[in-house]
Design an enzyme around this catalytic site. Structure first.
Site, PDB file in Angstrom:
ATOM      1  N   TYR A  14       8.925  16.071   0.559  1.00  0.00           N
ATOM      2  CA  TYR A  14       8.717  17.399  -0.023  1.00  0.00           C
ATOM      3  C   TYR A  14       8.534  17.323  -1.526  1.00  0.00           C
ATOM      4  CZ  TYR A  14       8.900  19.434   4.407  1.00  0.00           C
ATOM      5  OH  TYR A  14       8.562  19.749   5.684  1.00  0.00           O
TER       6      TYR A  14
ATOM      7  N   ASP B 159       6.018  22.011 -26.612  1.00  0.00           N
ATOM      8  CA  ASP B 159       5.994  20.662 -26.041  1.00  0.00           C
ATOM      9  C   ASP B 159       7.088  20.596 -24.987  1.00  0.00           C
ATOM     10  OD1 ASP B 159       5.928  17.786 -25.598  1.00  0.00           O
ATOM     11  OD2 ASP B 159       4.827  17.665 -27.486  1.00  0.00           O
TER      12      ASP B 159
ATOM     13  N   TRP C  18       7.121   0.129   3.835  1.00  0.00           N
ATOM     14  CA  TRP C  18       7.547   0.873   2.638  1.00  0.00           C
ATOM     15  C   TRP C  18       8.929   1.474   2.845  1.00  0.00           C
ATOM     16  CZ3 TRP C  18       8.620   6.064   1.373  1.00  0.00           C
ATOM     17  CH2 TRP C  18       8.497   6.977   2.427  1.00  0.00           C
TER      18      TRP C  18
ATOM     19  N   THR D 284       7.056  26.906   5.706  1.00  0.00           N
ATOM     20  CA  THR D 284       5.749  26.301   5.454  1.00  0.00           C
ATOM     21  C   THR D 284       4.646  27.224   5.953  1.00  0.00           C
ATOM     22  OG1 THR D 284       6.855  24.204   5.895  1.00  0.00           O
ATOM     23  CG2 THR D 284       4.479  24.135   5.616  1.00  0.00           C
TER      24      THR D 284
ATOM     25  N   HIS E 218      15.189  13.114  11.940  1.00  0.00           N
ATOM     26  CA  HIS E 218      14.011  13.185  12.821  1.00  0.00           C
ATOM     27  C   HIS E 218      13.163  11.926  12.694  1.00  0.00           C
ATOM     28  CE1 HIS E 218      11.804  15.631   9.469  1.00  0.00           C
ATOM     29  NE2 HIS E 218      11.635  14.348   9.276  1.00  0.00           N
ATOM     30  N   HIS E 219      13.473  11.086  11.717  1.00  0.00           N
ATOM     31  CA  HIS E 219      12.804   9.782  11.638  1.00  0.00           C
ATOM     32  C   HIS E 219      13.515   8.753  12.499  1.00  0.00           C
ATOM     33  CE1 HIS E 219      10.161  10.961   8.296  1.00  0.00           C
ATOM     34  NE2 HIS E 219      11.183  11.716   7.936  1.00  0.00           N
TER      35      HIS E 219
ATOM     36  N   ARG F 287       1.956   1.038  14.995  1.00  0.00           N
ATOM     37  CA  ARG F 287       1.581   0.917  13.599  1.00  0.00           C
ATOM     38  C   ARG F 287       2.033  -0.438  13.068  1.00  0.00           C
ATOM     39  NH1 ARG F 287       6.101   4.729  10.557  1.00  0.00           N
ATOM     40  NH2 ARG F 287       4.994   4.023   8.703  1.00  0.00           N
TER      41      ARG F 287
ATOM     42  N   HIS G  33      13.330  12.028   3.490  1.00  0.00           N
ATOM     43  CA  HIS G  33      12.726  13.300   3.860  1.00  0.00           C
ATOM     44  C   HIS G  33      12.566  14.234   2.657  1.00  0.00           C
ATOM     45  CE1 HIS G  33      10.776  16.131   6.344  1.00  0.00           C
ATOM     46  NE2 HIS G  33      11.450  17.026   5.645  1.00  0.00           N
TER      47      HIS G  33
ATOM     48  N   HIS H  22       0.843  -1.198   0.000  1.00  0.00           N
ATOM     49  CA  HIS H  22       0.000   0.000   0.000  1.00  0.00           C
ATOM     50  C   HIS H  22       0.881   1.252   0.000  1.00  0.00           C
ATOM     51  CE1 HIS H  22      -2.944   3.008   1.224  1.00  0.00           C
ATOM     52  NE2 HIS H  22      -2.169   3.301   2.255  1.00  0.00           N
TER      53      HIS H  22
ATOM     54  N   SER I 274      12.962   6.394 -14.300  1.00  0.00           N
ATOM     55  CA  SER I 274      11.857   7.156 -14.870  1.00  0.00           C
ATOM     56  C   SER I 274      11.785   8.554 -14.267  1.00  0.00           C
ATOM     57  CB  SER I 274      10.549   6.396 -14.635  1.00  0.00           C
ATOM     58  OG  SER I 274       9.458   7.246 -14.777  1.00  0.00           O
ATOM     59  N   SER I 275      11.881   8.627 -12.942  1.00  0.00           N
ATOM     60  CA  SER I 275      11.793   9.942 -12.284  1.00  0.00           C
ATOM     61  C   SER I 275      12.935  10.847 -12.702  1.00  0.00           C
ATOM     62  CB  SER I 275      11.865   9.803 -10.768  1.00  0.00           C
ATOM     63  OG  SER I 275      10.738   9.198 -10.272  1.00  0.00           O
TER      64      SER I 275
ATOM     65  N   SER J 219      -1.509  27.409  -5.045  1.00  0.00           N
ATOM     66  CA  SER J 219      -1.207  28.811  -5.337  1.00  0.00           C
ATOM     67  C   SER J 219      -1.824  29.268  -6.650  1.00  0.00           C
ATOM     68  CB  SER J 219       0.303  29.033  -5.395  1.00  0.00           C
ATOM     69  OG  SER J 219       0.893  28.637  -4.188  1.00  0.00           O
TER      70      SER J 219
ATOM     71  N   LYS K   1       3.828  30.042   3.620  1.00  0.00           N
ATOM     72  CA  LYS K   1       2.920  29.690   2.525  1.00  0.00           C
ATOM     73  C   LYS K   1       1.479  29.751   2.968  1.00  0.00           C
ATOM     74  CE  LYS K   1       5.918  27.171  -0.332  1.00  0.00           C
ATOM     75  NZ  LYS K   1       5.538  27.617  -1.650  1.00  0.00           N
TER      76      LYS K   1
ATOM     77  N   GLU L 283      12.063  13.310  -0.184  1.00  0.00           N
ATOM     78  CA  GLU L 283      10.965  12.681  -0.923  1.00  0.00           C
ATOM     79  C   GLU L 283       9.605  13.195  -0.444  1.00  0.00           C
ATOM     80  OE1 GLU L 283      10.448  10.747  -3.435  1.00  0.00           O
ATOM     81  OE2 GLU L 283       8.417  10.019  -3.046  1.00  0.00           O
TER      82      GLU L 283
HETATM   83  C1  HEM Z   1       5.724  20.923   9.215  1.00  0.00           C
HETATM   84  C2  HEM Z   1       6.245  19.998   8.510  1.00  0.00           C
HETATM   85  C3  HEM Z   1       6.568  18.583   8.966  1.00  0.00           C
HETATM   86  C4  HEM Z   1       7.213  18.148  10.073  1.00  0.00           C
HETATM   87  C5  HEM Z   1       7.777  18.992  11.189  1.00  0.00           C
HETATM   88  C6  HEM Z   1       7.263  16.707  10.005  1.00  0.00           C
HETATM   89  C7  HEM Z   1       7.864  15.877  10.938  1.00  0.00           C
HETATM   90  C8  HEM Z   1       7.860  14.496  10.901  1.00  0.00           C
HETATM   91  C9  HEM Z   1       8.521  13.637  11.846  1.00  0.00           C
HETATM   92  C10 HEM Z   1       9.338  14.111  13.038  1.00  0.00           C
HETATM   93  C11 HEM Z   1       8.280  12.346  11.482  1.00  0.00           C
HETATM   94  C12 HEM Z   1       8.809  11.086  12.148  1.00  0.00           C
HETATM   95  C13 HEM Z   1       7.868  10.551  13.139  1.00  0.00           C
HETATM   96  C14 HEM Z   1       8.292   9.231  13.693  1.00  0.00           C
HETATM   97  O1  HEM Z   1       8.510   8.267  12.933  1.00  0.00           O
HETATM   98  O2  HEM Z   1       8.387   9.136  14.929  1.00  0.00           O
HETATM   99  C15 HEM Z   1       7.466  12.391  10.308  1.00  0.00           C
HETATM  100  C16 HEM Z   1       7.016  11.284   9.629  1.00  0.00           C
HETATM  101  C17 HEM Z   1       6.492  11.329   8.357  1.00  0.00           C
HETATM  102  N1  HEM Z   1       6.178  12.478   7.646  1.00  0.00           N
HETATM  103 FE1  HEM Z   1       6.308  14.381   8.320  1.00  0.00          FE
HETATM  104  N2  HEM Z   1       6.642  16.294   8.873  1.00  0.00           N
HETATM  105  C18 HEM Z   1       6.213  17.415   8.209  1.00  0.00           C
HETATM  106  C19 HEM Z   1       5.569  17.452   7.003  1.00  0.00           C
HETATM  107  C20 HEM Z   1       5.387  16.356   6.201  1.00  0.00           C
HETATM  108  C21 HEM Z   1       4.952  16.409   4.834  1.00  0.00           C
HETATM  109  C22 HEM Z   1       4.632  17.675   4.073  1.00  0.00           C
HETATM  110  C23 HEM Z   1       4.909  15.137   4.392  1.00  0.00           C
HETATM  111  C24 HEM Z   1       4.524  14.589   3.042  1.00  0.00           C
HETATM  112  C25 HEM Z   1       3.877  15.193   2.146  1.00  0.00           C
HETATM  113  C26 HEM Z   1       5.294  14.274   5.478  1.00  0.00           C
HETATM  114  C27 HEM Z   1       5.346  12.909   5.388  1.00  0.00           C
HETATM  115  C28 HEM Z   1       5.758  12.085   6.402  1.00  0.00           C
HETATM  116  C29 HEM Z   1       5.777  10.649   6.307  1.00  0.00           C
HETATM  117  C30 HEM Z   1       5.377   9.809   5.083  1.00  0.00           C
HETATM  118  C31 HEM Z   1       6.217  10.176   7.542  1.00  0.00           C
HETATM  119  C32 HEM Z   1       6.305   8.733   7.997  1.00  0.00           C
HETATM  120  C33 HEM Z   1       7.458   7.992   7.517  1.00  0.00           C
HETATM  121  C34 HEM Z   1       7.396   6.568   8.016  1.00  0.00           C
HETATM  122  O3  HEM Z   1       6.758   5.740   7.354  1.00  0.00           O
HETATM  123  O4  HEM Z   1       7.989   6.293   9.065  1.00  0.00           O
HETATM  124  N3  HEM Z   1       5.575  15.045   6.562  1.00  0.00           N
HETATM  125  N4  HEM Z   1       7.211  13.718   9.957  1.00  0.00           N
HETATM  126 CU   LIG Z   2      10.860  13.713   7.504  1.00  0.00          CU
END
Ligand code: HEM
Ligand SMILES: [Cu+2]
Lengths: 531, 172
Positions: free
Chosen positions: A262, A110, A146, A333, A307-308, A455, A258, A81, A174-175, A273, A336, A260
């Site tokens: 963005y 084009d 994933w 952010t 931070h992950h 999770r 990370h 998923h 591709s990307s 916008s 915006k 990714e």
């Molecule tokens: C204000 C902006 C953001 C902050 C401060 C933030 C912070 C964080 C942090 C600290 C985690 C890790 C949490 C953990 O595993 O304990 C996390 C996970 C995640 N964030 Fe954000 N994030 C932000 C915006 C976004 C945006 C814009 C996206 C995507 C469009 C995003 C997608 C994700 C994803 C996919 C994960 C999980 C990754 C996983 O599977 O472990 N985040 N975020």
């Molecule tokens: Cu991140």
């Protein structure tokens, strides 16, 4: 204006041939509009495919205990998923929008490299076909999440992992090709007078995204290559026994991961916008601050990956650095969100479907931003990490963020693309149905997460039962709403009220001001005048 | 005519970044080495130790942990669980490993020290982890490890844990 457009059409009838006949048109096409359409359809199919796996997940989680699927199969579902949604639904949808819109927005005939464009797309069905096949292989599909952390994805992974690795390589190629094409188009093919600081923000955010892509997709390719050699060729990149380190996998993965996230949100910022000013009937507030905010988000996104990994045993200095750096990203952010709100301030707003989805984006993406801020605080992330709170966070930013912007973009530009208005009543139903369902689905996950539900598990403690049930009901409703969306899409393509060339009263930009709806197969063979 | 951006030049970026991904591997090790992160212990020659630097006034408790990773049919334990040591003095700890397999098996021990900041001061002159260990069927072996804690270790640290994990080297 209208005479210009009439002239343009007549001109096209004289010199241009339309698309080739038959199915081969789609295989051999080098036309940016055709390729955009192909990308968007692939993305929709992947959305439904990834969505049906989400339905299996929510079905199993409807009740505590094991009812429907084996735990190992459950893990395959969460893994596939995530992979399908990130790489198959969200990313190709934005590339599809880029193909359709960037040439029309900058006055180019084009994309810069049309042959390569064809390749960039046609690699993908093979990549995802291969990924999908792993489900039927011995040992099942990848089941390591994933994020494919080693050693789960190396020592303990099923044989099908090699197909997954190859699929990731193909997606990366591709990307990278698609991004090089986009950068070359934007930098080389703008109509005279279209200076960088006159470009629509969608073009700007895509330019920045494309640079992010060519910088980090190769790092991901490197990570899966190391996995491959660890699995088969006796290296020990991630194997402690041979002097490697599994934690290093996480560093490399998140160095890609990370940026990714963005990559999946910057083009969304561009879409929003474009839509907000149209329906607020005011120019975008703070155009140049939007450009600088996007660029600084992109640069900062390379400096916050750990931070992950707050719970991997980093020293305190590391935790502090990554915490402050992460929190710093919320400043651009916030700029915006502030600019969008200010654009609406005292505007004469109307609430057609694209605007509804854009407003939904602003509100719910901000909720996801706030939970991200909480997760970025290292001492509390120890509690939140790997719980449903994280799941709630990234679904708010990805579903009600990225996906909502894609849907908004569809409603906003589909009258231009097809010449048909979508059915406004159905669009509004789609919005309210989705928005209620998605909050029923993901909001409770904040609470079960804070209460400690981990999770990626098929079973859970009894006290989480009610909230999971609510979540599942929201999930089924949201899934159904997207099938309804499929109906709206097909209905709009096949017919509908004739759209005007301007489409929306407040619309601006070359695609609305200089091209008829639908635009001719080859548009802007002569560069349009840019004011 | 505008300045043209060449797609081939752009293609250099992904090629370089692919290389950068691999360069992260040695960079990571160098970084951990310099900062002493990651709990990696050091190795020194017995002759490098200056006997005059023993700090009798300090006592640090060293705990020994031992485990085997999956796939290695060995039992593995330290003969003593903990020791009280003075910084600067060399001590010996002995670990016993016993194969429960009816075949010859091979393993590699990997050390890790906690707290991480103690790692760069934890040095060994002799260790079974310096080489691969091969055990015959049901063989039992006592393996020595000689270590010294550097006298410069932060005086906030009075407990150090040394953990060994034995990994299987038999593939497949
Ligand atoms: C204000 C902006 C953001 C902050 C401060 C933030 C912070 C964080 C942090 C600290 C985690 C890790 C949490 C953990 O595993 O304990 C996390 C996970 C995640 N964030 Fe954000 N994030 C932000 C915006 C976004 C945006 C814009 C996206 C995507 C469009 C995003 C997608 C994700 C994803 C996919 C994960 C999980 C990754 C996983 O599977 O472990 N985040 N975020
Ligand atoms: Cu991140």
């Amino acid at each position: 204006m209208s005479t210009e457009i009439a002239h343009e059409t007549a001109h096209d009838e004289h010199h241009d041939h339309g698309p080739a006949k038959g199915l081969m048109r789609w295989v051999t096409t080098t036309n940016h509009k055709d390729i955009g359409t192909l990308y968007l359809w692939l993305s929709f199919i992947m959305l439904l495919y990834g969505g049906s796996m989400a339905m299996i997940i929510r079905l199993e989680l409807f009740q505590p205990g094991l009812q429907w699927v084996e735990p190992h199969f459950f893990n395959q579902m969460t893994t596939m998923h995530g992979l399908v949604m990130v790489f198959g639904a969200i990313m190709p949808a934005f590339v599809g929008l880029a193909n359709w819109l960037i040439p029309m927005m900058i006055g180019a005939p084009d994309m810069a490299l049309p042959r390569m464009n064809n390749w960039s797309f046609w690699i993908l069905p093979f990549a995802f076909g291969m990924l999908a096949c792993t489900t039927f292989m011995e040992g099942g599909a990848p089941a390591f999440g994933w994020t494919f952390y080693a050693p789960l994805s190396t020592t303990f992974a099923p044989a099908s992992t090699d197909f997954f690795i190859f699929a990731v390589h193909l997606m990366g190629i591709s990307s990278v090709m698609g991004s090089i094409n986009i950068i070359a188009t934007i930098l080389n093919m703008r109509a005279p007078g279209m200076t960088l600081m006159k470009m629509p923000l969608f073009v700007w955010t895509w330019l920045i995204t494309a640079y992010l892509l060519i910088a980090v997709m190769p790092v991901l390719a490197g990570a899966v290559t190391m996995m491959l050699t660890d699995r088969h060729f006796g290296t020990s990149f991630f194997d402690a026994a041979g002097g490697g380190d599994p934690v290093m996998f996480q560093h490399i993965f998140w160095f890609f991961g990370h940026p990714e996230v963005y990559i999946m949100i910057l083009p969304a910022f561009g879409v929003i916008s474009a839509i907000i000013p149209t329906f607020a009937r005011k120019p975008l507030f703070g155009y140049s601050s939007m450009v600088y905010a996007s660029a600084s988000i992109a640069i900062l996104s390379f400096m916050v990956w750990a931070h992950h990994m707050f719970t991997t045993g980093m020293p305190v200095a590391g935790e502090l650095y990554f915490m402050y750096a992460t929190i710093l990203i919320s400043v651009p952010t916030g700029v915006k969100v502030f600019n969008w709100v200010t654009t609406m301030w005292k505007g004469s707003m109307t609430f057609e479907t694209p605007m509804l989805f854009a407003l939904g984006f602003i509100v719910m993406f901000t909720i996801g931003g706030f939970s991200g801020l909480m997760l970025g605080v290292a001492p509390v992330d120890t509690q939140y990490h790997d719980t449903y709170f994280v799941v709630a966070h990234f679904h708010y930013v990805l579903v009600t963020g990225a996906l909502y912007s894609i849907i908004a973009a569809f409603y906003y530009w589909v009258p231009k693309w097809t010449g048909h208005m979508y059915d406004e009543r159905l669009g509004k139903i789609h919005f309210w149905w989705s928005t209620i369902a998605v909050n029923v689905l993901f909001f409770p996950q904040h609470f079960v997460g804070l209460a400690g539900m981990p999770r990626r598990i098929p079973d859970y403690a009894l006290q989480f039962a009610e909230f999971n049930q609510i979540s599942s009901i929201g999930g089924f409703a949201f899934g159904l709403a997207q099938v309804f969306f499929l109906y709206i899409v097909i209905k709009t393509i096949r017919g509908g009220e004739k759209a005007t060339d301007r489409v929306w009263e407040g619309a601006t930009g070359l695609e609305f001001e200089q091209l008829p709806s639908p635009p001719p197969y080859h548009s802007f063979n002569e560069p349009p005048p840019v004011k | 005519m505008k300045q043209q951006t060449s797609p081939l030049k752009l293609a250099l970026i992904p090629v370089l970044m692919f290389g950068f991904g691999f360069a992260l591997v040695p960079l990571y090790d160098v970084f951990c080495d310099i900062t002493g992160l990651n709990g990696k212990t050091g190795r020194i020659e017995a002759s490098e130790i200056d006997a005059g630097l023993v700090d009798d006034s300090r006592i640090i408790t060293v705990r020994f942990l031992a485990q085997t990773n999956t796939g290695l049919p060995w039992s593995f334990e330290p003969l003593v669980e903990k020791m009280e040591v003075h910084p600067g003095q060399v001590y010996e700890a002995v670990y016993r490993v016993r194969s429960t397999s009816s075949q010859a098996t091979k393993g590699q021990a990997v050390p890790s020290v906690s707290p991480g900041l103690a790692a760069e001061h934890f040095n060994k002159t002799e260790c079974f982890c310096f080489v691969q260990q091969e055990l015959g069927p049901l063989e039992v072996r006592d393996m020595p490890m000689r270590f010294v804690i550097g006298p410069n270790i932060s005086d906030k640290i009075d407990q150090v844990t040394l953990s060994y994990t034995f990994f299987s080297l038999d593939r497949g």
